[in-house]
Scaffold this motif. Sequence first.
Motif, PDB file in Angstrom:
ATOM      1  N   TRP A   1      40.425  51.476  19.531  1.00 59.02           N
ATOM      2  CA  TRP A   1      40.965  52.194  18.383  1.00 59.02           C
ATOM      3  C   TRP A   1      41.599  53.357  18.712  1.00 59.02           C
ATOM      4  N   ALA A   2      40.996  54.293  19.245  1.00 60.59           N
ATOM      5  CA  ALA A   2      41.565  55.586  19.756  1.00 60.59           C
ATOM      6  C   ALA A   2      43.141  55.351  20.250  1.00 60.59           C
TER       7      ALA A   2
ATOM      8  N   VAL B   1      42.867  56.158  13.060  1.00 64.26           N
ATOM      9  CA  VAL B   1      42.135  57.472  13.146  1.00 64.26           C
ATOM     10  C   VAL B   1      40.866  57.605  12.482  1.00 64.26           C
TER      11      VAL B   1
ATOM     12  N   SER C   1      45.200  53.011  19.442  1.00 60.47           N
ATOM     13  CA  SER C   1      46.174  51.989  18.681  1.00 60.47           C
ATOM     14  C   SER C   1      46.869  52.799  17.956  1.00 60.47           C
ATOM     15  N   PRO C   2      48.182  52.420  17.848  1.00 58.63           N
ATOM     16  CA  PRO C   2      49.196  53.062  17.049  1.00 58.63           C
ATOM     17  C   PRO C   2      48.945  53.605  15.837  1.00 58.63           C
ATOM     18  N   GLU C   3      48.431  52.657  14.875  1.00 56.29           N
ATOM     19  CA  GLU C   3      48.278  52.454  13.616  1.00 56.29           C
ATOM     20  C   GLU C   3      47.461  53.747  13.142  1.00 56.29           C
ATOM     21  N   ARG C   4      48.077  54.855  12.253  1.00 54.89           N
ATOM     22  CA  ARG C   4      47.377  55.596  11.816  1.00 54.89           C
ATOM     23  C   ARG C   4      45.996  55.656  11.169  1.00 54.89           C
TER      24      ARG C   4
END
Lengths: 427, 301, 301, 325, 462
Positions: free
Chosen positions: A386-387, A395, A389-392
């Motif tokens: 997840w860290a 975070v 992954s591009p999607e904000r």
Amino acid sequence: MKNQRAIDIVNASLKRRYAAERRFRLYGIAAIAAGLLFLALLFTSIAANGYSAFLQTHVRLDINFDPAVIDPEGSRAPQALSGANYAALVRRSMQELFPEVTGRQDRRTLNGLVSSGASYQLRDMVMADPALIGTTRSVWVPADDDVDMYAKGHIPVDVPEAQRRIKDLPLSWLRKLESEGRIEKRFNTTFFTAGDSREPELAGIRGALMGSLYTVIVTLALSFPIGVATAIYLEEFAPRNRWTDLIEVNINNLAAVPSIVFGLLGLAVFLNFMALPRSAPLVGGLVLTLMTLPTIIIAGRAALKSVPPSIREAALGIGASRLQTVTHHVLPLALPGMLTGTIIGMAQALGETAPLLMIGMVAFIVDIPGGFFDPATVLPVQIFLWADSPERAFVERTSAAILVLLGFLVIMNAIAVLLRKKFERRW
Amino acid sequence: MNSISYEAKMGMEQREGVTAGAARPGDAVPAADVSGKAEDRRMVGDHTHPNPVMVCRDVTVHYGEKRAIHDVSLDVGANEVIAMIGPSGCGKSTFLRCLNRMNDTIDGCRVSGSILLDGQDIYDRRTDVVPLRARVGMVFQKPNPFPKSIYENVAYGPRIHGLARSRTELDEIVQTSLEKAGLWGEVKDRLDQPGTGLSGGQQQRLCIARTISVSPEVILMDEPCSALDPIATARIEELIDELRGNYSIAIVTHSMQQAARVSQRTAYFHLGDLIEVGDTADIFTNPRHRLTEDYITGRFG
Amino acid sequence: MNSISYEAKMGMEQREGVTAGAARPGDAVPAADVSGKAEDRRMVGDHTHPNPVMVCRDVTVHYGEKRAIHDVSLDVGANEVIAMIGPSGCGKSTFLRCLNRMNDTIDGCRVSGSILLDGQDIYDRRTDVVPLRARVGMVFQKPNPFPKSIYENVAYGPRIHGLARSRTELDEIVQTSLEKAGLWGEVKDRLDQPGTGLSGGQQQRLCIARTISVSPEVILMDEPCSALDPIATARIEELIDELRGNYSIAIVTHSMQQAARVSQRTAYFHLGDLIEVGDTADIFTNPRHRLTEDYITGRFG
Amino acid sequence: AARDYISIVGSSTVYPFATVVAEQFGKTSSFKTPKIESTGSGGGLKLFCAGVGVENPDITNASRRIKSSEVETCAANGVKEIVEIKIGYDGIAVANSKQAGQFSLTRRDLYLALAKDVPAADGSEKLVANPYKTWKDVNPALPATAIEVLGPPPTSGTRDAFVELVMEHGCKDTPWVAAMEKSDKNAFKAACFTIREDGAYIEAGENDNLIVQKLEANPDALGIFGFSFLDQNTDMVQGSLIDGVAPTFEAIASGDYPVSRPLFFYVKKAHVGVIPGIQEYVNEFTSDKAWGPEGYLADKGLIPMPEEERAKFANDARNMTPMEM
Amino acid sequence: MSVTTLAIVLLALSAAAYYVGRQRSFAVSRGSGGVRALHSLPGYYGMLTALWCGLPALLVLAGWVAFEPYIVTKLVVAGLPDEIRALPDARLGLVVNDIRNLVSGNIVSAQVDPAMQAAADHYRSLVQTGSAALAVVVLALAAGGIGLAWKRIHPGLRARNQVEGVVKAFLVLCSTIAIFTTIGIVLSVLFEALRFFHSVPVSEFLLGLKWSPQMAIRADQVGSSGSFGAVPLFTGTLMISFIAMFVAVPIGLMSAIYLSEYANRRFRAVAKPLLEILAGIPTVVYGFFAALVVAPALRDGGAALGLDVSSESALAAGLVMGIMIIPFVSSLSDDVINAVPQSLRDGSYAMGATRSETVRKVIIPAALPGIVGGVLLAVSRAIGETMIVVMAAGLAANLTANPLQAVTTITVQIVTLLVGDQEFDSPKTLAAFALGLMLFVVTLILNVIALHVVRKYREQYE
Ligand SMILES: Nc1ncnc2c1ncn2[C@@H]1O[C@H](COP(=O)(O)OP(=O)(O)OP(=O)(O)O)[C@@H](O)[C@H]1O
Ligand SMILES: Nc1ncnc2c1ncn2[C@@H]1O[C@H](COP(=O)(O)OP(=O)(O)OP(=O)(O)O)[C@@H](O)[C@H]1O
Ligand SMILES: [Mg+2]
Ligand SMILES: [Mg+2]
Ligand SMILES: O=P([O-])([O-])[O-]
């Protein structure tokens, strides 16, 4: 006379020595404080980032469960119900809310405000209760991750349009929905019940949590008994000779082997040689077992060493065999110390990513593993993925997953500490 | 040596006590009975000393709820050896540890009453334990040399208190201390070897050397010979006798023979009370309290 | 009691020995000198017993390279108490620990010679140490009760050896053992309390009860009273005397008084050699070897 | 136990796209969701080429084309028929924090700023150790901030692509260097492809989010990373213009933006028909609703291929046409 | 019967065997003077019988579980149509997989044709026969074991010794796992490492001052020749580990001292496990912390002081790694400090030493061997750590002694080489294995030295 002198000297030096004493004590307090401060700092910064992931923005839609869309043939066959085009229902209800939106592109944008998970949610509702068909219901469906970020204030709206993920037009729609009370943040159950997903609003940690659980079970079930047995052998039975020196050096050395090398070993031995399935918690557990064993053994030996020899002599002296001496007297006294090593070792195993890379556990796995052989991933890997992954919206989910991992860790520690307390009741 | 020869007088008697006990097999008297039934526990004898170094008055010690010693008043005189005897658990060690506040290290230990060293109350809030312990040294039952060299063991005290200004001065202190402790001859060639490598008796003498290295005024000894064989014991007893010239010594012992041999005054403790104090010769030949008499004749309860 | 009253005769003499030592201050004799210069170390006295339980012949023990005892031959007779005395480090404990193979637990310890129990060599390869140690029990210098309840401490041996078929039988064994050890009266109401909570003397008696709970034939005691006060010591001595009816007892002690009081035979060790064995009365009144004489009169070197 | 799911390995660059398709596929079909491991292109191909059989993956993703040596390894291990599907493009952005001004760079600027050795500034035909400390040294039009570029390590496919697309091109702007390609291939490579190691270029690991965050923390630095991360973080970072073109979706799709590379996946044909769902998964991937200009992959930042290229690969996919090399 | 039920039945049987054995021992003892005449406790006869019953049967069961798929597959394949049997092994394996999917009711790849269905039925029947046969064999073995033990039991049977022998064998087996792990590790890196040393000489690897694995790994790829001098990696590893220890040892040691010498019991009970949590936080989290909080702070702080701090610095990574390994030092040191005998403390206090003097001059020296053990474990952990360095110290192999610059470590290079784009006969990827081997050898040497030093030290003080 000489006495007088000595005591004068002592008295004269007192101020300095007490200052040193105070300083030393201060260092101690500072050290503990520093350790705890770091912990608090890490924890609060993670919590501050992550707590919002426990809420998820939802949009209230008035869904008309149109039989013509869901079940045009009226068969109510589960096959048909599950295969129906629920997305159309969602689109239609969005359209009804914003009849003024007509352009193809705009409508796409409009539909994009709710999550693609909405249609799965409707499907599940209908499958659970086919009587819904034909009615119109007000349904809270998850919003898209960008909307979620907007609702949580992570997307600043006072910057030029070009610098925002949500442009002006959808923003106006959202404002309208907000004013109608159609947007609400609700507890994010998905986060705890779903497996991984590439849509942040649909992603959950259940899969990773179960994977971690299975992996840790394997690790604990193997490393604790093996570690304890090894420590007992080396400390209580083994003669002191080159062979045991070799074992000792080996164990110390294994503690320094980078964890990824254990992954290489796992790949070679468990996957290629023993033909165990890739990505399975069983293999992960085996690799982590090898990795944690040195810690448990080293701590276990220290614990055994601290049991007074008089206890052993007493037992041997009345004719207990060595094994009886160990199991009846020494082990119970050494257990707290062994648990310390186990806590640290398991904590380390629970947070490890690198060795799992080599055995296929760094993977996108949606289905929640149901056993030791199912493909699975673990919490730190999920965090790692997840860290990256591009999607904000990932975070905050990353931080939330870390919180869950820490929770897992705290629970494990608490159990071990309780156990340690229980056994520590010495008389 | 003004102590009397205890064994000569008591040996036969005590022997018979034991024999009598053995003659009644199975009739082992429970230790609890030792406590006696509401006996008179008022102190007899004179607890003062004409030239006291330490003056204790009404010292009571509690461990948590438990009272270990009760209203003990006793002086330690200059250049005397005072022995404390009594059955196990009667509070000898507790009292001894009050004299240099070693009890401070025990959780839940409370001390009341007053203990004066040169007229100053050592339990006063302003009293500093560090110089106190430098003035009142202690030797323990089990020899406990530091896991350091012999030299460092003795140099430890002078070093932390800064008593030596130079290495030669330190060497000197170490040598004199070891000489006084009667150990110099045996170890002078191996000062850099670990103190833990010495024999039990040597270790105990090393601990004594360590204690006198900071020139204390009072030395407390808690059963210093119980781990030693007769030869080592004899040597330490010699040493005590010799040290008496410069120091005051309070010694706890289980061996009445030893008390008789080394001390000038003896204090008998019983279940936390100080029962009798007096000249050693008097106590052993002519005990005034029944409990004392019972104890030293080996008769009990 | 056929032991002689040692103190009555020796006390004065020994006292003087010490006093004499004290009279030469600073002239502490190095312990190394004790070893003597090429003295005659051949054994005197008769090391056999008419009715032996254990027969040791030419027992030599090495710790690694170091020889601790050398060619020791000695019998332990039925229903006798044999005392082993000698200066520290002379090998008393080492010899004692050979008798139930407790030395097995020490790395690098090698035993040669033969030790027969009822005619069977206990160092034979086929001998199982477990039943051996049940037959030859041991009581240690420092009381070492298990951190378990008093009951469990005593019941442990019978349990692992399967001596009791039922709980009542076990209860019985525990009670008899505690009674024999003279502890029953004091602890019967608190059998479920920790054994470590007893006083030192009680703990030692608990350890004795634990040892006799498995009905050994021989009991080895390594300075069992050195941590105890006179009352506790007296009680244990009584106990030993009583136990002699049923058991053979080998006891190591530093106290010659004690050896004189409790034993029928005494063996004097010196620097790894057995120097003299004989009737206790003879040894103390009429030592035949010079080393023995030096030791028991407190003269050395 | 039998395997009834598709096993996919390979590139971390393709991973975010393949996972979306896999998830969609799992949710809408009766098949299980494929398992996708992020092993890197090379690692994926190694696993892929290890052989045919359940224990080996069915599909591998790659952020570069398969090498002929890899095809040979595959063949040697019995993996003979491989279907190659190109799925679209990934733009590589050079970006910096919004707190600083936007850069407009040429590929030559980047080459001069990042190469280890550069043509001497005096025009003589020799290479000198890179003397440039600030961007202004490279090009007077640029700001006078120190050159500090966070980029992928040599083990990364992104780095290879960057070197190929930017460095080589920038390097060839100097004619005498370009000429070297013919005369002395090795010297040419050394001149054009070696990135400086004096601290101006910072190898920053494979986590692009981290690079974005580091740029945010350090406004003077530039970063090199995939377009999807730029797309998601428009409030924090801005893409520099390269040769005058900004890295936008449209510019990359049209090919105006010069720094983009193709992404692929490879299917083991022997597994099709025996492992459930492979054909269906590939069909889903190559459907317009996935990789089309308005497909869900575009939403995730994949730059679609032109119409006709899509048609070709969709056709290959449907027929499982093995590649030829 | 499924394997699980069989295992459960076996367990139950073993429990029964225990009972049987015990009873038997009572029975045989009756003739010769009761339980006391038995060599061992009745329970041991029970355990011995249980072992006889369970152990061989369990081994057979395990063997079956390991080989069943293989055997059944062989048999099923034998029954398949010729054209399928003609397929290469791997393809055949796929078909079998499909058959298995069919058998277990999983989703299958395509339509089920009659041949497949037949094969599946065959498979099913084989498995059924197999497990029936297995059940018979296993149960027979178990029963036989009980019988045999039953017959062997007599008062003189040394049951305890035999049971303990089995247990001891288990203990020895466990302790050899470390050896096997080591062998496994060496074997799994050795061959690749040797291949690496074919193309890069050992001397260059060990003594080379330049590390730059920028190497073309495919024909059409751009890249340069690459150089593989591992010295910068060693110095980087050293520097970061050193910085980490610089943080962890004082903090950990002082924490341990405070916890064991100053703090009250309740504080200790809370603080110790709390500190232990630090060891379990995933390293990714530390990595982010180091890269996004510590590194910029250092950079800004450095700038304020006029220092040139690189945004990726050994210092940032080392500091954070130090935090991570605090518990290794603190928890283990706390244990050993607690184990220092009270008599030494008493000795020191009685000399008039203050607490800190006692700690510094008496307790720490006495506890040193144990503390060194904890520190060694912490160093090991620091050397083996990757994520923090990747994220905060970067990957640049600078040969520098300046902690404010970016460095890289051996493990980081291993990881990046292994997860990045790779080619398994290029030195670029093989270097990872060589590095692994080197690290292994170096730490081994260090450990041997440490063992000897600690031994020597300990002997001196005991
Ligand atoms: N740390 C402690 N906590 C609680 N009670 C204690 C502590 N130390 C001693 N006591 C109790 O205080 C009483 C006096 O103990 P003390 O050690 O002074 O006896 P003693 O006369 O020295 O005995 P001994 O001859 O066995 O050394 C005893 O009842 C003992 O149990
Ligand atoms: N475990 C051991 N390793 C090496 N040498 C030992 C060991 N135990 C004892 N020794 C040595 O063997 C010799 C005999 O020791 P032993 O303990 O038998 O003496 P002892 O007569 O019991 O002395 P003490 O009266 O002090 O108990 C001594 O020199 C001693 O240093
Ligand atoms: Mg005491
Ligand atoms: Mg001894
Ligand atoms: O993981 P990559 O091969 O795409 O860098």
